[in-house]
Enzyme design. Sequence first.
Site, PDB file in Angstrom:
ATOM      1  N   GLU A   1      78.349  25.316  84.189  1.00 33.34           N
ATOM      2  CA  GLU A   1      79.679  24.738  83.926  1.00 33.34           C
ATOM      3  C   GLU A   1      80.765  25.563  84.609  1.00 33.34           C
ATOM      4  O   GLU A   1      81.666  25.017  85.246  1.00 33.34           O
ATOM      5  CB  GLU A   1      79.963  24.713  82.408  1.00 33.34           C
ATOM      6  CG  GLU A   1      79.043  23.853  81.593  1.00 33.34           C
ATOM      7  CD  GLU A   1      79.458  22.382  81.571  1.00 33.34           C
ATOM      8  OE1 GLU A   1      80.531  22.039  82.093  1.00 33.34           O
ATOM      9  OE2 GLU A   1      78.685  21.574  81.026  1.00 33.34           O
TER      10      GLU A   1
ATOM     11  N   ALA B   1      81.967  12.051  74.655  1.00 31.59           N
ATOM     12  CA  ALA B   1      82.244  11.783  73.239  1.00 31.59           C
ATOM     13  C   ALA B   1      82.327  13.064  72.423  1.00 31.59           C
ATOM     14  O   ALA B   1      82.410  13.026  71.204  1.00 31.59           O
ATOM     15  CB  ALA B   1      81.180  10.862  72.661  1.00 31.59           C
ATOM     16  N   GLY B   2      82.297  14.210  73.106  1.00 34.13           N
ATOM     17  CA  GLY B   2      82.364  15.475  72.381  1.00 34.13           C
ATOM     18  C   GLY B   2      81.037  15.863  71.765  1.00 34.13           C
ATOM     19  O   GLY B   2      80.971  16.711  70.876  1.00 34.13           O
TER      20      GLY B   2
ATOM     21  N   GLU C   1      85.831  25.548  65.890  1.00 38.81           N
ATOM     22  CA  GLU C   1      86.078  24.870  67.166  1.00 38.81           C
ATOM     23  C   GLU C   1      86.957  25.745  68.062  1.00 38.81           C
ATOM     24  O   GLU C   1      87.968  26.301  67.609  1.00 38.81           O
ATOM     25  CB  GLU C   1      86.750  23.529  66.880  1.00 38.81           C
ATOM     26  CG  GLU C   1      86.277  22.394  67.737  1.00 38.81           C
ATOM     27  CD  GLU C   1      84.793  22.037  67.588  1.00 38.81           C
ATOM     28  OE1 GLU C   1      83.968  22.608  68.335  1.00 38.81           O
ATOM     29  OE2 GLU C   1      84.463  21.170  66.761  1.00 38.81           O
TER      30      GLU C   1
ATOM     31  N   ASP D   1      84.115  29.809  70.125  1.00 43.80           N
ATOM     32  CA  ASP D   1      82.974  30.449  70.826  1.00 43.80           C
ATOM     33  C   ASP D   1      83.428  31.395  71.935  1.00 43.80           C
ATOM     34  O   ASP D   1      83.007  32.545  71.995  1.00 43.80           O
ATOM     35  CB  ASP D   1      81.923  29.432  71.300  1.00 43.80           C
ATOM     36  CG  ASP D   1      82.408  28.342  72.237  1.00 43.80           C
ATOM     37  OD1 ASP D   1      83.631  28.240  72.465  1.00 43.80           O
ATOM     38  OD2 ASP D   1      81.547  27.590  72.753  1.00 43.80           O
TER      39      ASP D   1
ATOM     40  N   SER E   1      78.407  16.776  73.754  1.00 48.36           N
ATOM     41  CA  SER E   1      77.746  17.662  74.715  1.00 48.36           C
ATOM     42  C   SER E   1      76.622  17.015  75.508  1.00 48.36           C
ATOM     43  O   SER E   1      75.529  17.572  75.616  1.00 48.36           O
ATOM     44  CB  SER E   1      77.180  18.900  74.008  1.00 48.36           C
ATOM     45  OG  SER E   1      78.208  19.579  73.417  1.00 48.36           O
ATOM     46  N   SER E   2      76.918  15.873  76.094  1.00 46.78           N
ATOM     47  CA  SER E   2      75.907  15.268  76.964  1.00 46.78           C
ATOM     48  C   SER E   2      75.644  16.171  78.171  1.00 46.78           C
ATOM     49  O   SER E   2      74.507  16.250  78.656  1.00 46.78           O
ATOM     50  CB  SER E   2      76.356  13.878  77.420  1.00 46.78           C
ATOM     51  OG  SER E   2      77.632  13.932  77.991  1.00 46.78           O
TER      52      SER E   2
ATOM     53  N   ASP F   1      77.468  24.865  73.038  1.00 49.34           N
ATOM     54  CA  ASP F   1      76.770  23.591  73.258  1.00 49.34           C
ATOM     55  C   ASP F   1      75.349  23.814  73.770  1.00 49.34           C
ATOM     56  O   ASP F   1      74.391  23.190  73.307  1.00 49.34           O
ATOM     57  CB  ASP F   1      77.541  22.726  74.269  1.00 49.34           C
ATOM     58  CG  ASP F   1      78.969  22.484  73.834  1.00 49.34           C
ATOM     59  OD1 ASP F   1      79.289  22.800  72.677  1.00 49.34           O
ATOM     60  OD2 ASP F   1      79.755  21.999  74.655  1.00 49.34           O
TER      61      ASP F   1
HETATM   62  C1  GLA Z   1      83.307  22.344  74.362  1.00 50.89           C
HETATM   63  C2  GLA Z   1      82.764  23.609  74.987  1.00 50.89           C
HETATM   64  C3  GLA Z   1      82.274  24.589  73.929  1.00 50.89           C
HETATM   65  C4  GLA Z   1      83.331  24.826  72.855  1.00 50.89           C
HETATM   66  C5  GLA Z   1      83.885  23.495  72.350  1.00 50.89           C
HETATM   67  C6  GLA Z   1      85.043  23.686  71.398  1.00 50.89           C
HETATM   68  O1  GLA Z   1      82.306  21.621  73.725  1.00 50.89           O
HETATM   69  O2  GLA Z   1      81.716  23.314  75.869  1.00 50.89           O
HETATM   70  O3  GLA Z   1      81.898  25.802  74.535  1.00 50.89           O
HETATM   71  O4  GLA Z   1      84.356  25.662  73.321  1.00 50.89           O
HETATM   72  O5  GLA Z   1      84.322  22.666  73.413  1.00 50.89           O
HETATM   73  O6  GLA Z   1      84.625  24.311  70.233  1.00 50.89           O
END
Ligand code: GLA
Length: 384
Positions: free
Chosen positions: A160, A122-123, A32, A35, A125-126, A172
Amino acid sequence: MDTTTLRNRFRRQFGTSGDLYFSPGRINLIGEHTDYNGGFVFPGAVDKGITVEIFRNGTRQVKLLAIDVEDTPYLEFSLDDAQKPERHWACYIYGVCKELEKRGVNVGGFNAAFTGDVPKGAGMSSSAALESAFAFALNTMFADGRVDKFELAKIGQATEHNYCGVKCGIMDQFASLFGRKGCLIRLDCRSLEYEYFPFDPQGYKLVLVNSMVKHSLGNEYNERRESCEKAVVLMDRQFGSVETLRDANYEMLEAVKDGLTDDDYRRARYILDEKERVLAVCEALQEGDYELVGRKMYETHWGLSRDFTVSCPELDFLVETAQKCGVTGSRVMGGGFGGCTINLVRDTICDKFTSKIRREYTKKYGIIPEIYQVVIGEGSRRLQ
Ligand code: GLA
């Protein structure tokens, strides 16, 4: 995904029907915030995502119906507009059009409606699912699929960065586009080499618990990235050849410690720790040692909470409760600041765990958490 409502709403709005495309959200087992530091990540696509119905309209206008948006679900912009749209959700689509154009694609006007079942904020990646769905669809419609999938992922990432204010990494969008049923993907974010890992841990399930604390990544996410970059600048000055934290080690970081704030130092150290954890998890997965995978997940959580500072009390509570229930591994997933925890849970305790965590969380915060069992699905595609 039932597309009947989407089809009906599209027809009612535009009087025709169009083609359907789907892009999923993602999970990430471990790795996490690595990237954008040139490290490894371990994501997979899920079976939830964004579905788009789309049809060229032969003009320069883009007409959009966001079925799940309550206020202002319909809007239009022109491909010649120099300003991005006012509504945040439309910036994702405007950005994808602009980034495709930058790469030589002659994007024309279109009518589109979209809907999704990947929970927002919600984490999972919508937003990457939305970008990838449009990037994939427009590439098919206006460039005969000429732009390769990595470039499509970069288009989502650039959207983004340039139109939505989040300096995210590539994970994501990559996971959404490259997902494969039943597989996690190890991606080296420096070389962009990747490998599919069939993931079917006998006797375990992956379960997401949504804290329902909505996260929106922005300044706080960008600040974490800046902390990492500051450490890189100092180490590069002193040792040379340090382009990202991937190139750094603990000795180097200690040597520049005095030049960093405590926050910056601890965040950089978390990344070095996480780099080692991802490699340990790769080995553990190959040996089928899920207990070790789980221990590493807990370590990641507390690193993200105490050192990288992207957790919140609700997420810490979910992880502590999971640990008390005997869950094998649990941690905040994705960017942080809210959203879901990802849990590796033995089959035998899964029902007990989900009912207990639902009860305890509701008692403490007065919010009922949503719980999803993860199904690892296919990446972006056209639907028939
Ligand atoms: C978000 C970002 C990703 C990554 C994560 C953390 O989802 O979009 O690029 O950095 O946070 O791992």
